[in-house]
Design an enzyme around this catalytic site. Sequence first.
Site, mmCIF file in Angstrom:
data_model
loop_
_atom_site.group_PDB
_atom_site.id
_atom_site.type_symbol
_atom_site.label_atom_id
_atom_site.label_comp_id
_atom_site.label_asym_id
_atom_site.label_seq_id
_atom_site.Cartn_x
_atom_site.Cartn_y
_atom_site.Cartn_z
ATOM 1 N N ASP A 10 7.554 -5.695 9.397
ATOM 2 C CA ASP A 10 7.376 -5.196 7.781
ATOM 3 C C ASP A 10 8.327 -6.104 7.009
ATOM 4 O OD1 ASP A 10 7.923 -3.924 5.544
ATOM 5 O OD2 ASP A 10 8.498 -1.932 6.263
ATOM 6 N N GLY A 32 -0.509 -1.804 -1.165
ATOM 7 C CA GLY A 32 -0.251 -2.899 -0.126
ATOM 8 C C GLY A 32 1.523 -3.336 -0.183
ATOM 9 N N ASP A 34 2.775 -5.248 -2.074
ATOM 10 C CA ASP A 34 3.456 -5.080 -3.379
ATOM 11 C C ASP A 34 3.954 -3.480 -3.750
ATOM 12 O OD1 ASP A 34 3.969 -5.554 -6.199
ATOM 13 O OD2 ASP A 34 1.950 -5.506 -6.864
ATOM 14 N N TYR A 126 -7.318 -8.103 -1.525
ATOM 15 C CA TYR A 126 -8.049 -9.389 -2.051
ATOM 16 C C TYR A 126 -9.113 -10.015 -1.023
ATOM 17 C CZ TYR A 126 -5.407 -9.325 -6.313
ATOM 18 O OH TYR A 126 -4.870 -8.930 -7.543
HETATM 19 N N1 AR6 Z 1 4.839 -6.093 5.462
HETATM 20 C C1 AR6 Z 1 4.229 -7.105 5.607
HETATM 21 N N2 AR6 Z 1 2.869 -7.110 5.272
HETATM 22 C C2 AR6 Z 1 2.291 -5.956 4.684
HETATM 23 C C3 AR6 Z 1 3.135 -4.779 4.390
HETATM 24 C C4 AR6 Z 1 4.422 -4.972 4.680
HETATM 25 N N3 AR6 Z 1 5.055 -3.805 4.031
HETATM 26 N N4 AR6 Z 1 2.266 -3.958 3.591
HETATM 27 C C5 AR6 Z 1 1.115 -4.573 3.622
HETATM 28 N N5 AR6 Z 1 1.118 -5.762 4.294
HETATM 29 P P1 AR6 Z 1 -2.365 -6.740 0.125
HETATM 30 P P2 AR6 Z 1 -3.527 -8.797 -1.468
HETATM 31 C C6 AR6 Z 1 -0.128 -6.864 4.600
HETATM 32 O O1 AR6 Z 1 -3.386 -5.899 -0.168
HETATM 33 O O2 AR6 Z 1 -4.742 -9.014 -0.423
HETATM 34 C C7 AR6 Z 1 -1.865 -4.912 -4.336
HETATM 35 O O3 AR6 Z 1 -2.216 -3.782 -4.784
HETATM 36 C C8 AR6 Z 1 -1.426 -6.291 4.589
HETATM 37 O O4 AR6 Z 1 -1.830 -5.695 5.803
HETATM 38 O O5 AR6 Z 1 -0.848 -6.310 -0.071
HETATM 39 O O6 AR6 Z 1 -3.067 -10.159 -1.842
HETATM 40 C C9 AR6 Z 1 -1.019 -6.033 -5.540
HETATM 41 O O7 AR6 Z 1 -0.621 -5.435 -6.642
HETATM 42 C C10 AR6 Z 1 -2.237 -7.745 4.525
HETATM 43 O O8 AR6 Z 1 -2.227 -8.211 5.822
HETATM 44 O O9 AR6 Z 1 -2.249 -8.149 -0.925
HETATM 45 C C11 AR6 Z 1 -2.367 -6.635 -5.939
HETATM 46 O O10 AR6 Z 1 -3.341 -5.976 -6.649
HETATM 47 C C12 AR6 Z 1 -1.214 -8.511 3.345
HETATM 48 O O11 AR6 Z 1 -0.048 -7.755 3.751
HETATM 49 C C13 AR6 Z 1 -3.341 -6.721 -4.652
HETATM 50 O O12 AR6 Z 1 -2.804 -5.757 -3.704
HETATM 51 C C14 AR6 Z 1 -1.878 -8.384 2.142
HETATM 52 O O13 AR6 Z 1 -2.467 -7.397 1.501
HETATM 53 C C15 AR6 Z 1 -3.181 -7.990 -3.803
HETATM 54 O O14 AR6 Z 1 -3.858 -8.200 -2.689
#
Ligand code: AR6
Length: 175
Positions: A10, A32, A34, A126
């Site tokens: 995490d 996610g 964020d 994304y």
């Molecule tokens: N620690 C590490 N990795 C994580 C965690 C965590 N706590 N939570 C999720 N992931 P994403 P994007 C992983 O969707 O594709 C948001 O709404 C997840 O499994 O968070 O760049 C933003 O506001 C995945 O492998 O980011 C934007 O609108 C990775 O983090 C949009 O999503 C990225 O997934 C950005 O999309």
Amino acid sequence: MAEITVHQGDLTRQRVDAVVNAANSSLLGGGGVDGAIHRAGGPAILAACRRIRSTDWPEGLPTGRAVATTAGDLPARWVIHTVGPVYDHHDDPAPLLRSCHVESLRVAVEVGARTVAFPAISCGVYGYPVDEAAPVAVAAVADALAELAGRLDEVRFVLFDDASHRAWRAALDRR
Ligand code: AR6
């Protein structure tokens, strides 16, 4: 020489100087990683993002750029927010994904962070396939570390799930 490491876990629990957020251009939060960062870090992060929107980036942060804020209640000291490319919106999203990593590390050096943790930017909502993203991310970080020689100690990729962890391990092993 700075190390590149790969961990599964995490991002919000990492004891590093800065964690990178896979944000969107509004900088006002989302799902996610964020959402996890804003939940764990508390309202100080959103307040700082709003200040950035009202000063430096009134139209939002462009894809491939990065800005730093406080990390609020997180163990880290800074959150570096970057906006990854939406995979399907670009014929070649790789230069933008690369830019996210290079710009985030430049910002890290500007604020004085020496250890930085990245999630798999663009690989969730994304839609960037992990097997394509991992080599781009690892190469971008390796090149940025060469450019920023001596100013960073560790860049840690923190992957949430098995598939992304495997992809990053393989990309690092191939280097
Ligand atoms: N620690 C590490 N990795 C994580 C965690 C965590 N706590 N939570 C999720 N992931 P994403 P994007 C992983 O969707 O594709 C948001 O709404 C997840 O499994 O968070 O760049 C933003 O506001 C995945 O492998 O980011 C934007 O609108 C990775 O983090 C949009 O999503 C990225 O997934 C950005 O999309």
